[in-house]
Design a protein around this motif. Structure first.
Motif, PDB file in Angstrom:
ATOM      1  N   TRP A   3       0.818  -1.220   0.000  1.00 49.08           N
ATOM      2  CA  TRP A   3       0.000   0.000   0.000  1.00 49.08           C
ATOM      3  C   TRP A   3       0.847   1.264   0.000  1.00 49.08           C
ATOM      4  O   TRP A   3       0.449   2.273  -0.583  1.00 49.08           O
ATOM      5  N   ARG A   4       2.029   1.224   0.632  1.00 47.06           N
ATOM      6  CA  ARG A   4       2.894   2.409   0.638  1.00 47.06           C
ATOM      7  C   ARG A   4       3.381   2.724  -0.774  1.00 47.06           C
ATOM      8  O   ARG A   4       3.387   3.868  -1.209  1.00 47.06           O
ATOM      9  N   GLU A   5       3.823   1.686  -1.447  1.00 48.33           N
ATOM     10  CA  GLU A   5       4.284   1.871  -2.826  1.00 48.33           C
ATOM     11  C   GLU A   5       3.152   2.362  -3.720  1.00 48.33           C
ATOM     12  O   GLU A   5       3.367   3.240  -4.567  1.00 48.33           O
ATOM     13  N   GLU A   6       1.958   1.835  -3.511  1.00 47.50           N
ATOM     14  CA  GLU A   6       0.796   2.288  -4.290  1.00 47.50           C
ATOM     15  C   GLU A   6       0.513   3.767  -4.028  1.00 47.50           C
ATOM     16  O   GLU A   6       0.226   4.520  -4.957  1.00 47.50           O
ATOM     17  N   LYS A   7       0.601   4.173  -2.772  1.00 45.57           N
ATOM     18  CA  LYS A   7       0.338   5.579  -2.425  1.00 45.57           C
ATOM     19  C   LYS A   7       1.392   6.496  -3.038  1.00 45.57           C
ATOM     20  O   LYS A   7       1.066   7.537  -3.608  1.00 45.57           O
ATOM     21  N   LEU A   8       2.661   6.123  -2.928  1.00 45.79           N
ATOM     22  CA  LEU A   8       3.725   6.935  -3.520  1.00 45.79           C
ATOM     23  C   LEU A   8       3.586   6.962  -5.042  1.00 45.79           C
ATOM     24  O   LEU A   8       3.736   8.020  -5.667  1.00 45.79           O
ATOM     25  N   GLN A  42       9.712  14.190   1.637  1.00 43.25           N
ATOM     26  CA  GLN A  42       8.688  14.075   2.664  1.00 43.25           C
ATOM     27  C   GLN A  42       8.526  12.629   3.100  1.00 43.25           C
ATOM     28  O   GLN A  42       8.395  12.350   4.290  1.00 43.25           O
ATOM     29  N   TRP A  43       8.572  11.717   2.173  1.00 38.67           N
ATOM     30  CA  TRP A  43       8.508  10.298   2.522  1.00 38.67           C
ATOM     31  C   TRP A  43       9.746   9.881   3.316  1.00 38.67           C
ATOM     32  O   TRP A  43       9.649   9.100   4.250  1.00 38.67           O
ATOM     33  N   SER A  44      10.891  10.395   2.940  1.00 41.65           N
ATOM     34  CA  SER A  44      12.159   9.986   3.550  1.00 41.65           C
ATOM     35  C   SER A  44      12.430  10.610   4.903  1.00 41.65           C
ATOM     36  O   SER A  44      13.234  10.078   5.675  1.00 41.65           O
ATOM     37  N   CYS A  45      11.811  11.734   5.193  1.00 44.16           N
ATOM     38  CA  CYS A  45      12.213  12.513   6.362  1.00 44.16           C
ATOM     39  C   CYS A  45      11.084  12.896   7.316  1.00 44.16           C
ATOM     40  O   CYS A  45      11.347  13.165   8.483  1.00 44.16           O
ATOM     41  N   CYS A  46       9.877  12.963   6.853  1.00 37.01           N
ATOM     42  CA  CYS A  46       8.800  13.536   7.680  1.00 37.01           C
ATOM     43  C   CYS A  46       7.941  12.498   8.375  1.00 37.01           C
ATOM     44  O   CYS A  46       7.248  12.821   9.327  1.00 37.01           O
ATOM     45  N   LEU A  55      11.262   3.440   2.134  1.00 33.11           N
ATOM     46  CA  LEU A  55      10.774   3.480   0.754  1.00 33.11           C
ATOM     47  C   LEU A  55      11.198   4.791   0.095  1.00 33.11           C
ATOM     48  O   LEU A  55      11.721   4.795  -1.019  1.00 33.11           O
ATOM     49  N   GLY A  56      10.984   5.899   0.778  1.00 34.39           N
ATOM     50  CA  GLY A  56      11.401   7.189   0.233  1.00 34.39           C
ATOM     51  C   GLY A  56      12.882   7.235  -0.058  1.00 34.39           C
ATOM     52  O   GLY A  56      13.318   7.732  -1.101  1.00 34.39           O
ATOM     53  N   ARG A  57      13.667   6.696   0.847  1.00 33.29           N
ATOM     54  CA  ARG A  57      15.123   6.700   0.650  1.00 33.29           C
ATOM     55  C   ARG A  57      15.553   5.790  -0.495  1.00 33.29           C
ATOM     56  O   ARG A  57      16.476   6.126  -1.242  1.00 33.29           O
ATOM     57  N   ARG A  58      14.895   4.653  -0.627  1.00 34.96           N
ATOM     58  CA  ARG A  58      15.222   3.765  -1.760  1.00 34.96           C
ATOM     59  C   ARG A  58      14.928   4.464  -3.080  1.00 34.96           C
ATOM     60  O   ARG A  58      15.699   4.339  -4.040  1.00 34.96           O
ATOM     61  N   LYS A  59      13.838   5.223  -3.115  1.00 39.68           N
ATOM     62  CA  LYS A  59      13.489   5.920  -4.341  1.00 39.68           C
ATOM     63  C   LYS A  59      14.453   7.081  -4.607  1.00 39.68           C
ATOM     64  O   LYS A  59      14.817   7.330  -5.753  1.00 39.68           O
TER      65      LYS A  59
END
Length: 127
Positions: A3-8, A42-46, A55-59
């Motif tokens: 679901w996280r990947e779907e949202k991003l 925002q995904w990586s830090c917030c 997930l944010g950091r991998r992207k």
């Protein structure tokens, strides 16, 4: 895809960016690509959830290194809440991992602060 990947993926699709094609972000107009970088920051830090942060950091790791090197500071300086100690700590972790040669520039963002929490973060990352 969880679901996280779907949202991003949904957030990125607003800018016609494919979740699986971030390695070509440097081919987009800076206005668009910097908005995408802000989403990834925002995904990586917030967030508070480890899986979302990772997930944010991998992207972000998929982005062209030279492009990230030349755009990250500007996006952070003008669009990211680096006065929040949680966000700032996560940002510095990211910079330390992907652009360690620039850590001092990001430490300087809050150099004039009197906020004790931010000062603790700065001290944790000073070399």
């Amino acid at each position: 895809m969880d679901w996280r990947e779907e949202k991003l993926k949904e957030e990125l699709s607003k800018y016609d960016i494919l979740f699986s094609d971030l390695c070509s972000l440097d081919r987009y107009d800076d206005c668009i690509s910097e908005k995408v970088l802000l989403i990834l920051l925002q995904w990586s830090c917030c967030g508070q959830n480890d899986a979302s942060i990772l997930l944010g950091r991998r992207k972000i790791a998929e982005l062209p290194h030279e492009w990230l090197n030349s755009h990250l500071y500007n996006v952070v300086k003008h669009n990211f809440d680096y006065t929040d100690d949680w966000n700032y700590r996560r940002l510095l972790e990211l910079v330390n991992a992907y652009l360690p040669e620039h850590i001092n520039s990001f430490l300087d963002l809050n150099a004039e602060t009197n906020n004790l929490d931010l000062l603790d973060v700065i001290n944790d990352f000073k070399k």
